[in-house]
Each structure stands twice: as C-alpha cells, then as structure tokens.
Design a protein around this motif. Structure first.
Motif, PDB file in Angstrom:
ATOM      1  N   TYR A   2     -17.778  -8.946  42.801  1.00 16.48           N
ATOM      2  CA  TYR A   2     -17.473 -10.313  42.388  1.00 16.48           C
ATOM      3  C   TYR A   2     -16.410 -10.337  41.290  1.00 16.48           C
ATOM      4  N   LYS A  55     -14.042  -8.074  40.690  1.00 12.47           N
ATOM      5  CA  LYS A  55     -12.734  -7.733  41.249  1.00 12.47           C
ATOM      6  C   LYS A  55     -12.164  -8.905  42.043  1.00 12.47           C
ATOM      7  N   GLN A  56     -13.007  -9.591  42.786  1.00 16.60           N
ATOM      8  CA  GLN A  56     -12.543 -10.758  43.537  1.00 16.60           C
ATOM      9  C   GLN A  56     -12.090 -11.866  42.591  1.00 16.60           C
ATOM     10  N   TYR A  57     -12.808 -12.012  41.501  1.00 18.70           N
ATOM     11  CA  TYR A  57     -12.426 -13.033  40.515  1.00 18.70           C
ATOM     12  C   TYR A  57     -11.065 -12.711  39.901  1.00 18.70           C
ATOM     13  N   GLU A  59      -8.654 -11.017  41.193  1.00 17.80           N
ATOM     14  CA  GLU A  59      -7.597 -11.241  42.178  1.00 17.80           C
ATOM     15  C   GLU A  59      -7.215 -12.720  42.250  1.00 17.80           C
ATOM     16  N   TYR A 113     -20.540 -15.474  45.487  1.00 18.64           N
ATOM     17  CA  TYR A 113     -19.321 -15.306  44.715  1.00 18.64           C
ATOM     18  C   TYR A 113     -18.834 -16.640  44.185  1.00 18.64           C
ATOM     19  N   GLU A 122     -17.951 -17.376  40.361  1.00 14.50           N
ATOM     20  CA  GLU A 122     -16.620 -17.834  39.955  1.00 14.50           C
ATOM     21  C   GLU A 122     -16.720 -19.099  39.112  1.00 14.50           C
TER      22      GLU A 122
END
Length: 419
Positions: free
Chosen positions: A272, A274-276, A278, A371, A375
C-alpha cells in the motif's frame, strides 16, 4: 510481601515481542509491591528458539529471572504433522462406520489427541522441560503463578502444575492455532483469567464457553516516555545534517513499530505504501522500528532502523505523522496506546477487532480495509489538523489505561488465587 512468578516464553531487554514486552513492564512495575520471579527460556527469538542467553538466574531491573535451556529448537515439520493429525481427529462428524465402531474410535482417538497435543506443544516450543520441573518442585513458594500467552509450551505444560493458584493472561486472538483441540482444555484450567481488552474476552468466551472462570480486563498502564533521544530525527535516520533544531527536523514519515513479519500484515503495508508513493510523489517516508522476519522492499522511502533503545523509539513516535498498524492479529497493541498517549494518530487495519475497538472508541485514528481507504487515511492525516485526534487519544488512554486501575485489577486476581 506476596511472591509471584511470571511464566513466559522469552524475556529480556533485548527481546522484541508484544507479549514479552508486556510481561517485562508488568513484572518491573509489580516488583515494588511483590517479590517477583520470571521463569523463561534462554531464547532471544521465536523462529528457532535457539539458546542465546545462558541458563542461569539473573536480576534485570529489580526482577529475578530464571532462564532454562530449550532442549531442542522449533521442529517445524514435526509440528506441522502433529497439527495435521489434530485437525483430522478433532472432526468426529467426518468419521465413517457403524455407531459402535465410532464409539470405540472416539475412545482411541481421545488418547491420540492427548498424545499429539503434547507432541505438538513440544515441537512448537520453546521446549523447556527443566522449567516445568522447577515449577513442580518450587510452586509452593509462590502465592500466584501468572502465565502469559496461550500458544507455547511453558504455558501449555505449566498450567497443569498448580492450576488453583494460576492466573492466565492468554493474549488470544482469532488465528489458526487457537482452534486446535489442545487449547479447549487449557482455557478451562486456570483459577483466574485476565484479558487485555474487552474484544479479547468476548472472543475467548464465545470460543471456549469459560465465562464461569473468574475473569477481568486488566489492560496495561501507559505513560509517555520520559526520556527522548538527544538526536533529531534526521540524524536517527541518517539523512545528513539537520536543517533545524526541531526534533522532527522537517522529516515527514509514517512509522511502524514491531516485528516486521507477514503475520503482522507488513506485506500489505509495504504494498500500500509503495502504491501510495507512486500516486503521490513526495518526500514522505515509511520508517520501520523492529526486527525483520521477512524481506524488506528495496525502496528509497522505506527505511528500517532495526531494534532501537527506548529514547530513540519515543523520539521517532512523537514526531511521526501517524503510526501504521497493519496487523490483523492483536490482543492489545501497546504501541497503539503509546501512540495515543503522545497524541499521534493511528492508521489501523479494520480486520483486527482489538484495533477496531481502539480506533472507534477513541476517535484518535482511522481504519482501512483496502488500498483506497489507506490512501484516504494518509491524505487526511497529512493535510488536515489532527489536534482533535491527538486530544481524543490522550483522553482515551487516561480513562482506560492507567497504572492505578491496572494494578488494582491485578491485585484482586492475585489475592483471589492466593486465598
């Protein structure tokens, strides 16, 4: 002065673990009003239970600690085989055959369940038969025996020795092992049970129907750390020369404190975060405090600092934007309460009933199930005023987690089993 003994799988200033830390701060706090012993293994870590400390008696912060060697390290394959047998034999509705044969099978399988329950506990470890022998010889000198954590051999074997003077602090949560047949009888044995949260008590009572055993919710006393590091956060994180004299030094970060492990939800937290990053490029970091039992992603903004001393931990906590608690399996989560106590909001998984109760009851943090909710929580805590959450968290700890209330509850339990 009454004499009590804590029985726990690991113990020491260097030991990284929630139940073990809980045992240590309770033992040290109670050492002013009781004569306190701790009976434990020589292990430092729980993966293998390898002997690390000498088998000896030492004093640690006013507490006498008796260490007993593990006879062998954790036997993973053997434990898995025993667990498979227990799961198979504990489902009589799947047995086939005539009623009379099934009646005899039940008798035979009952013996097998007891045998494999004993073997599973020994394989699971830490296998410390000398600790149990010590208990058998010496339990008359203690007014109460306090067993912390349901899962391991010292508790499973130790609760048989003197159940009438035993207090059980199971630190239980909804996980696979607790459904093994070895634990049904275990949760009926002690004279008193102390739970860490109302959610834990509700879960145990629903699963084991042991409401008739004297029980209470003891919790733990939470106090903000008195000592802080003399280094600003940028130096703790090795980010170069500090840009100001402020402790947080302008560094924005989320903080995780605890065992870095998939069982603690850390794989989800890493994904989560790393996705945030990005989706939201920024200097925001994820700082990790604790021992790693899984690979940590090679990411420029994920920064492990390892096992740190209490002043360093307190400094990192008090200057974080938020504490992240991704673990679906918690029986108390002291670090959540420590975060509330210093006014730092918590982003916690809604999959854990205990964390869910803390967040909803305090209104001092935010929950996530996906996620998208993670976020939203991070965005909210980075962009909005969190003063009200900070005030709510401090009030929650003051109301429910003070040492005065904790020690009064504990004293009542000791007096009950000692009578």
């Amino acid at each position: 002065m009454k004499k009590i003994a804590f029985v726990v799988q690991r113990y020491g200033v260097e030991v990284n673990g929630g139940a073990e830390y809980y045992c240590r701060i309770m033992a040290e706090r109670l050492a002013t009003t009781y004569e306190v012993d701790v009976l434990t293994s020589c292990a430092l870590e729980y993966v293998t239970w390898a002997n690390w400390y000498p088998a000896e008696t030492v004093m640690i912060n006013g507490v006498r600690v008796h260490r007993f060697a593990t006879q062998h390290e954790r036997l993973v394959k053997q434990a898995a085989r025993a667990e498979h047998k227990l799961k198979k034999w504990s489902r009589p509705e799947e047995w086939q055959g005539l009623a009379r044969l099934r009646m005899w099978a039940r008798a035979l399988v009952g013996k097998s369940i007891r045998r494999y329950s004993r073997l599973w506990a020994e394989y699971q470890g830490p296998y410390t038969p000398d600790l149990i022998d010590y208990l058998k010889r010496n339990h008359p000198q203690y007014d109460a025996l306090i067993f912390i954590t349901y899962l391991y051999y010292p508790t499973i074997a130790g609760l048989n020795v003197a159940p009438r003077k035993s207090i059980f602090i199971p630190t239980a949560h909804d996980e696979v092992p607790i459904y093994l047949p070895v634990f049904g009888p275990l949760f009926q044995k002690p004279r008193a049970i102390l739970f860490l949260t109302p959610a834990e008590r509700s879960f145990v009572h629903q699963l084991f129907r042991n409401e008739s055993i004297r029980n209470d919710v003891v919790g733990v006393g939470i106090e903000p750390a008195r000592a802080l590091s003399d280094k600003p956060v940028s130096q703790i994180l090795n980010l170069g020369e500090p840009g100001s004299s402020a402790a947080n030094d302008g560094v924005d970060y989320l903080l995780y404190i605890g065992r870095i492990d998939t069982a603690k939800g850390c794989d989800t937290m890493f994904a989560y975060f790393k996705q945030y990053k990005e989706a939201h490029p920024s200097p925001l970091k994820l700082v990790l405090v604790g021992q790693a039992f899984m690979p940590i992603p090679d990411h420029p903004d994920i920064q492990p600092v390892g096992f740190v001393d209490e002043p360093t931990k307190a400094t990192l906590l008090q200057n974080a934007k938020a504490l992240v608690m991704p673990s679906p399996y918690e029986s108390l989560s002291m670090v959540t309460l420590e975060s509330f106590a210093v006014g730092i909001p918590v982003i916690a998984t809604a999959e854990c009933a205990v964390l869910r109760d803390h967040i909803v009851g305090s209104q001092a943090g935010l929950l996530f199930r996906s996620y998208e909710e993670f976020e939203q929580a991070v965005d909210q805590l980075l962009t909005q005023d969190t003063a009200e959450m900070a005030s709510n968290g401090r009030a929650y700890v003051h109301q429910y987690y003070t040492w005065k209330n904790v020690l009064a509850t504990f004293d009542e339990a000791v007096n009950y089993v000692a009578s």
